[in-house]
Design a protein around this motif. Structure first.
Motif, PDB file in Angstrom:
ATOM      1  N   ASP A  80      60.202 -17.811 -21.272  1.00  0.00           N
ATOM      2  CA  ASP A  80      60.500 -16.514 -21.741  1.00  0.00           C
ATOM      3  C   ASP A  80      61.602 -15.874 -21.034  1.00  0.00           C
ATOM      4  O   ASP A  80      61.213 -15.448 -19.645  1.00  0.00           O
ATOM      5  CB  ASP A  80      59.802 -15.785 -22.461  1.00  0.00           C
ATOM      6  CG  ASP A  80      60.202 -14.456 -23.083  1.00  0.00           C
ATOM      7  OD1 ASP A  80      60.379 -14.470 -24.285  1.00  0.00           O
ATOM      8  OD2 ASP A  80      60.594 -13.412 -22.353  1.00  0.00           O
ATOM      9  N   SER A  81      62.836 -15.547 -21.364  1.00  0.00           N
ATOM     10  CA  SER A  81      64.044 -14.980 -20.132  1.00  0.00           C
ATOM     11  C   SER A  81      63.462 -13.492 -19.996  1.00  0.00           C
ATOM     12  O   SER A  81      63.635 -12.997 -18.921  1.00  0.00           O
ATOM     13  CB  SER A  81      65.165 -15.091 -20.635  1.00  0.00           C
ATOM     14  OG  SER A  81      65.375 -14.469 -22.156  1.00  0.00           O
ATOM     15  N   ASP A  82      63.052 -13.008 -20.927  1.00  0.00           N
ATOM     16  CA  ASP A  82      62.589 -11.515 -20.686  1.00  0.00           C
ATOM     17  C   ASP A  82      61.540 -11.265 -19.848  1.00  0.00           C
ATOM     18  O   ASP A  82      61.403 -10.361 -18.811  1.00  0.00           O
ATOM     19  CB  ASP A  82      62.243 -10.788 -22.114  1.00  0.00           C
ATOM     20  CG  ASP A  82      62.310  -9.080 -22.051  1.00  0.00           C
ATOM     21  OD1 ASP A  82      63.136  -8.616 -21.440  1.00  0.00           O
ATOM     22  OD2 ASP A  82      61.287  -8.743 -22.377  1.00  0.00           O
ATOM     23  N   PHE A 120      63.700 -11.175  -3.454  1.00  0.00           N
ATOM     24  CA  PHE A 120      64.025 -12.647  -2.949  1.00  0.00           C
ATOM     25  C   PHE A 120      63.176 -13.642  -3.592  1.00  0.00           C
ATOM     26  O   PHE A 120      62.210 -13.001  -3.679  1.00  0.00           O
ATOM     27  CB  PHE A 120      64.001 -12.785  -1.387  1.00  0.00           C
ATOM     28  CG  PHE A 120      64.601 -14.049  -1.010  1.00  0.00           C
ATOM     29  CD1 PHE A 120      65.917 -13.957  -0.065  1.00  0.00           C
ATOM     30  CD2 PHE A 120      64.015 -15.197  -0.769  1.00  0.00           C
ATOM     31  CE1 PHE A 120      66.374 -14.972   0.319  1.00  0.00           C
ATOM     32  CE2 PHE A 120      64.552 -16.442  -0.486  1.00  0.00           C
ATOM     33  CZ  PHE A 120      65.773 -16.417   0.185  1.00  0.00           C
ATOM     34  N   TYR A 121      63.703 -14.829  -4.042  1.00  0.00           N
ATOM     35  CA  TYR A 121      62.673 -15.537  -4.604  1.00  0.00           C
ATOM     36  C   TYR A 121      62.423 -16.974  -3.907  1.00  0.00           C
ATOM     37  O   TYR A 121      63.330 -17.613  -3.564  1.00  0.00           O
ATOM     38  CB  TYR A 121      63.279 -16.093  -6.124  1.00  0.00           C
ATOM     39  CG  TYR A 121      62.642 -17.121  -6.825  1.00  0.00           C
ATOM     40  CD1 TYR A 121      61.291 -16.792  -7.256  1.00  0.00           C
ATOM     41  CD2 TYR A 121      63.306 -18.393  -7.078  1.00  0.00           C
ATOM     42  CE1 TYR A 121      60.692 -17.934  -8.035  1.00  0.00           C
ATOM     43  CE2 TYR A 121      62.541 -19.280  -7.768  1.00  0.00           C
ATOM     44  CZ  TYR A 121      61.295 -19.098  -8.220  1.00  0.00           C
ATOM     45  OH  TYR A 121      60.546 -20.214  -8.919  1.00  0.00           O
ATOM     46  N   GLU A 174      67.768 -17.174 -11.993  1.00  0.00           N
ATOM     47  CA  GLU A 174      69.094 -16.804 -11.943  1.00  0.00           C
ATOM     48  C   GLU A 174      69.152 -15.487 -11.560  1.00  0.00           C
ATOM     49  O   GLU A 174      70.306 -15.073 -11.616  1.00  0.00           O
ATOM     50  CB  GLU A 174      69.257 -16.926 -13.485  1.00  0.00           C
ATOM     51  CG  GLU A 174      68.599 -16.195 -14.567  1.00  0.00           C
ATOM     52  CD  GLU A 174      68.669 -16.845 -16.126  1.00  0.00           C
ATOM     53  OE1 GLU A 174      68.744 -16.135 -16.910  1.00  0.00           O
ATOM     54  OE2 GLU A 174      68.382 -18.401 -16.232  1.00  0.00           O
ATOM     55  N   HIS A 175      67.953 -14.712 -11.380  1.00  0.00           N
ATOM     56  CA  HIS A 175      68.229 -13.215 -11.027  1.00  0.00           C
ATOM     57  C   HIS A 175      68.438 -13.205  -9.591  1.00  0.00           C
ATOM     58  O   HIS A 175      68.425 -11.986  -8.946  1.00  0.00           O
ATOM     59  CB  HIS A 175      67.058 -12.479 -11.388  1.00  0.00           C
ATOM     60  CG  HIS A 175      66.903 -12.636 -12.916  1.00  0.00           C
ATOM     61  ND1 HIS A 175      67.389 -11.669 -13.767  1.00  0.00           N
ATOM     62  CD2 HIS A 175      66.108 -13.195 -13.891  1.00  0.00           C
ATOM     63  CE1 HIS A 175      67.022 -11.717 -15.048  1.00  0.00           C
ATOM     64  NE2 HIS A 175      66.286 -12.738 -14.959  1.00  0.00           N
ATOM     65  N   PHE A 176      68.401 -14.242  -9.021  1.00  0.00           N
ATOM     66  CA  PHE A 176      68.302 -14.119  -7.393  1.00  0.00           C
ATOM     67  C   PHE A 176      69.567 -15.043  -6.702  1.00  0.00           C
ATOM     68  O   PHE A 176      69.425 -15.881  -5.875  1.00  0.00           O
ATOM     69  CB  PHE A 176      66.932 -14.515  -6.760  1.00  0.00           C
ATOM     70  CG  PHE A 176      65.856 -13.770  -7.164  1.00  0.00           C
ATOM     71  CD1 PHE A 176      65.503 -12.415  -6.465  1.00  0.00           C
ATOM     72  CD2 PHE A 176      65.218 -14.299  -8.172  1.00  0.00           C
ATOM     73  CE1 PHE A 176      64.409 -11.804  -6.720  1.00  0.00           C
ATOM     74  CE2 PHE A 176      64.084 -13.221  -8.521  1.00  0.00           C
ATOM     75  CZ  PHE A 176      63.744 -12.261  -7.866  1.00  0.00           C
ATOM     76  N   PRO A 179      63.706 -29.176 -13.342  1.00  0.00           N
ATOM     77  CA  PRO A 179      64.127 -27.760 -13.591  1.00  0.00           C
ATOM     78  C   PRO A 179      63.791 -26.892 -12.164  1.00  0.00           C
ATOM     79  O   PRO A 179      64.689 -25.958 -12.052  1.00  0.00           O
ATOM     80  CB  PRO A 179      63.253 -27.120 -14.653  1.00  0.00           C
ATOM     81  CG  PRO A 179      63.006 -28.395 -15.502  1.00  0.00           C
ATOM     82  CD  PRO A 179      62.764 -29.433 -14.499  1.00  0.00           C
ATOM     83  N   GLY A 180      62.556 -26.966 -11.437  1.00  0.00           N
ATOM     84  CA  GLY A 180      62.297 -26.222 -10.629  1.00  0.00           C
ATOM     85  C   GLY A 180      63.179 -26.542  -9.202  1.00  0.00           C
ATOM     86  O   GLY A 180      63.506 -25.391  -8.375  1.00  0.00           O
ATOM     87  N   ILE A 181      63.732 -27.626  -9.113  1.00  0.00           N
ATOM     88  CA  ILE A 181      64.518 -28.000  -8.058  1.00  0.00           C
ATOM     89  C   ILE A 181      66.043 -27.504  -8.540  1.00  0.00           C
ATOM     90  O   ILE A 181      66.759 -26.783  -7.568  1.00  0.00           O
ATOM     91  CB  ILE A 181      64.795 -29.428  -7.772  1.00  0.00           C
ATOM     92  CG1 ILE A 181      63.230 -29.740  -7.249  1.00  0.00           C
ATOM     93  CG2 ILE A 181      65.706 -29.737  -6.614  1.00  0.00           C
ATOM     94  CD1 ILE A 181      63.221 -31.394  -6.984  1.00  0.00           C
ATOM     95  N   ALA A 182      66.326 -27.661  -9.744  1.00  0.00           N
ATOM     96  CA  ALA A 182      67.868 -27.238 -10.173  1.00  0.00           C
ATOM     97  C   ALA A 182      68.021 -26.069 -10.210  1.00  0.00           C
ATOM     98  O   ALA A 182      69.089 -25.539  -9.888  1.00  0.00           O
ATOM     99  CB  ALA A 182      68.201 -28.056 -11.586  1.00  0.00           C
ATOM    100  N   ALA A 183      67.094 -25.140 -10.606  1.00  0.00           N
ATOM    101  CA  ALA A 183      67.211 -23.662 -10.304  1.00  0.00           C
ATOM    102  C   ALA A 183      67.545 -23.137  -9.180  1.00  0.00           C
ATOM    103  O   ALA A 183      68.120 -22.039  -8.920  1.00  0.00           O
ATOM    104  CB  ALA A 183      65.828 -23.180 -11.122  1.00  0.00           C
ATOM    105  N   ILE A 184      66.963 -23.741  -8.034  1.00  0.00           N
ATOM    106  CA  ILE A 184      67.300 -23.354  -6.830  1.00  0.00           C
ATOM    107  C   ILE A 184      68.780 -23.830  -6.090  1.00  0.00           C
ATOM    108  O   ILE A 184      69.491 -23.016  -5.658  1.00  0.00           O
ATOM    109  CB  ILE A 184      66.264 -23.636  -5.649  1.00  0.00           C
ATOM    110  CG1 ILE A 184      64.698 -23.180  -6.201  1.00  0.00           C
ATOM    111  CG2 ILE A 184      66.489 -23.260  -4.258  1.00  0.00           C
ATOM    112  CD1 ILE A 184      64.330 -21.750  -5.554  1.00  0.00           C
ATOM    113  N   ASN A 185      68.807 -25.090  -6.316  1.00  0.00           N
ATOM    114  CA  ASN A 185      70.087 -25.882  -6.012  1.00  0.00           C
ATOM    115  C   ASN A 185      71.201 -25.306  -6.750  1.00  0.00           C
ATOM    116  O   ASN A 185      72.219 -25.183  -6.201  1.00  0.00           O
ATOM    117  CB  ASN A 185      69.965 -27.250  -6.078  1.00  0.00           C
ATOM    118  CG  ASN A 185      69.123 -27.786  -5.128  1.00  0.00           C
ATOM    119  OD1 ASN A 185      69.042 -27.297  -3.873  1.00  0.00           O
ATOM    120  ND2 ASN A 185      68.476 -28.823  -5.272  1.00  0.00           N
TER     121      ASN A 185
END
Ligand code: AMP
Length: 397
Positions: A127-129, A140-141, A161-163, A390-396
């Motif tokens: 959930d994005s919210d 920092f994430y 996406e917030h970092f 997804p966890g890798i793509a989100a950082i890269n």
């Protein structure tokens, strides 16, 4: 370039760190194995020593409907405090007023643990919210939870996406990714993959992807018998997935076309029932009498597999060769572990996939004689299936 923890300065930064503290607890809520907590310490200590504060996010167990005492992360606080030699602060909720106030008050060098993320369904739903609320707690994430990297959950992927420019893998996750990439993207050849375990259906995608990369694929465990049946062999009562016979034939054909050598275990230890005390015999794997079942690879197969392994420069192992949990059927898995250890001693790079193969390597005491034992079960499997995690793509990304 993959962001790495050591590239960033954490002076006065509040670092939201996703870890995998999903540790086993006994009836008294005592931790029976703290290795997952220990595995995150290098990243935590690094951030603290660089002047940052750490806000820990994790899941624990599988709570069904909101908060449950048995799955509270407060049970890990005392151990984390011992291991870091620091007082740990705890927020009884991962979002809301308490989490916000405690995060705000956190100073450099301090650690705050948030309550179990999975007390909210929004976590696993991505959930994005919910992700935005978590993100508001830190500057920092860091993701150091490789075990959940295949999930697009709020705290493992969506939050990132917030970092923009302020996110990184932790040391554990970076090491997992480096080792997996070493095997799948640029293996020193010959590259041999050992695939075992119970079911063909669980491992099809891996085998299909390995047909594009490996030189040899050794197939053992229960899944081998569906291959024997597909070739017209008699497998008695051995594990078999009749709806996968065509798949096995297609894999064998594709392997031939691609010049990949698939090795099936020539012989098996067979038993008259699925039981540690069963009567046992040796038999060719494609000539198993009715009422008998193959529960381990045999001595010839172990030698056959060992020869291939000793000639290999890169080895990936996922899945046991037999029912290694029972002493009567552990020899094949143990023999293969020994061959992997010898190949490693001779200079090969060996990566042991998580789950049962990792358990087998620990059980037989070879964990220090292989190159790397992964902590990721499902995540590593999906990586080897060629999927983007997804966890890798989100950082890269
Ligand atoms: P997996 O989770 O798919 O890697 O499967 C691991 C499980 O497969 C272990 O619990 C083994 O006991 C089981 N297994 C391995 N070989 C056999 C076999 N020949 N027959 C039945 N089960 C097996």
């Amino acid at each position: 370039m993959t962001p790495k923890l050591e590239q960033f300065s954490f002076q006065d930064q509040k670092v939201l760190m996703r870890v995998d503290f999903n540790v086993p607890l006994n009836d008294q809520f005592e931790i029976t194995d703290d290795s997952r907590i220990r595995a995150a310490l290098p990243s935590i200590n690094h951030i603290l020593s660089e002047g940052g504060a750490v806000i820990i996010m994790s899941h624990l167990g599988r709570p069904k409907n909101g908060p449950e005492e048995a799955f509270s992360l407060k049970h890990i606080v005392a151990r984390l405090s011992e291991l870091t030699n620091k007082e740990i602060q705890f927020a009884n909720d991962c979002k809301g007023e308490e989490a916000v106030e405690k995060s705000k008050a956190l100073r450099a060098g301090e650690i705050l643990v948030l309550e179990n993320l999975r007390f909210y369904k929004e976590e696993t739903k991505g959930d994005s919210d919910f992700a935005r609320k978590l993100a508001s707690l830190g500057d920092f994430y860091v993701n150091d939870a490789f075990g959940t990297a295949h999930r697009a959950h709020a705290s493992t992927a969506i939050i990132a996406e917030h970092f923009e420019g302020k996110k990184s893998f932790g040391f554990l996750m970076a090491k997992e990714i480096d080792n997996a990439e070493m095997v799948m993207q640029n293996p020193k050849r010959p590259f041999t993959a050992i695939v075992g375990g119970a079911k063909v259906s669980d491992k099809i995608l891996i085998v299909e992807n390995l047909l594009n990369i490996a030189d040899h694929i050794l197939i053992g465990g229960g899944m081998a018998y569906t291959f024997f049946k597909a070739q017209g062999g008699n497998i008695g009562n051995s594990l078999c997935e009749d709806d996968r016979l065509d798949t096995c034939r297609a894999i064998l054909k594709k392997a031939e076309e691609k010049g990949v050598k698939i090795h099936l275990p020539a012989d098996s230890i067979i038993a008259d029932k699925f039981d540690a005390q069963a009567n046992t015999q040796h038999a060719p794997s494609n000539e198993i009498a009715d009422e008998w079942m193959g529960l381990d690879i045999g001595t010839s197969a172990t030698e056959q597999f060992s020869r291939v392994l000793l000639d290999s420069h890169t080895i990936l192992w996922n899945g046991p060769m037999g029912v290694f949990e029972m002493e009567a059927f552990e020899k094949g898995t143990k023999g293969v572990a020994e061959a992997v250890a010898r190949a490693t001693e001779n200079g090969a790079f060996s990566l042991i996939g998580g789950g049962d193969s990792a358990a087998a390597v620990y059980r037989f005491g070879f964990e220090n004689q292989v190159s790397y034992v992964s902590t990721g079960g499902g995540a590593l499997l999906e990586y080897f299936e060629g999927k983007q995690l997804p966890g890798i793509a989100a950082i890269n990304g």
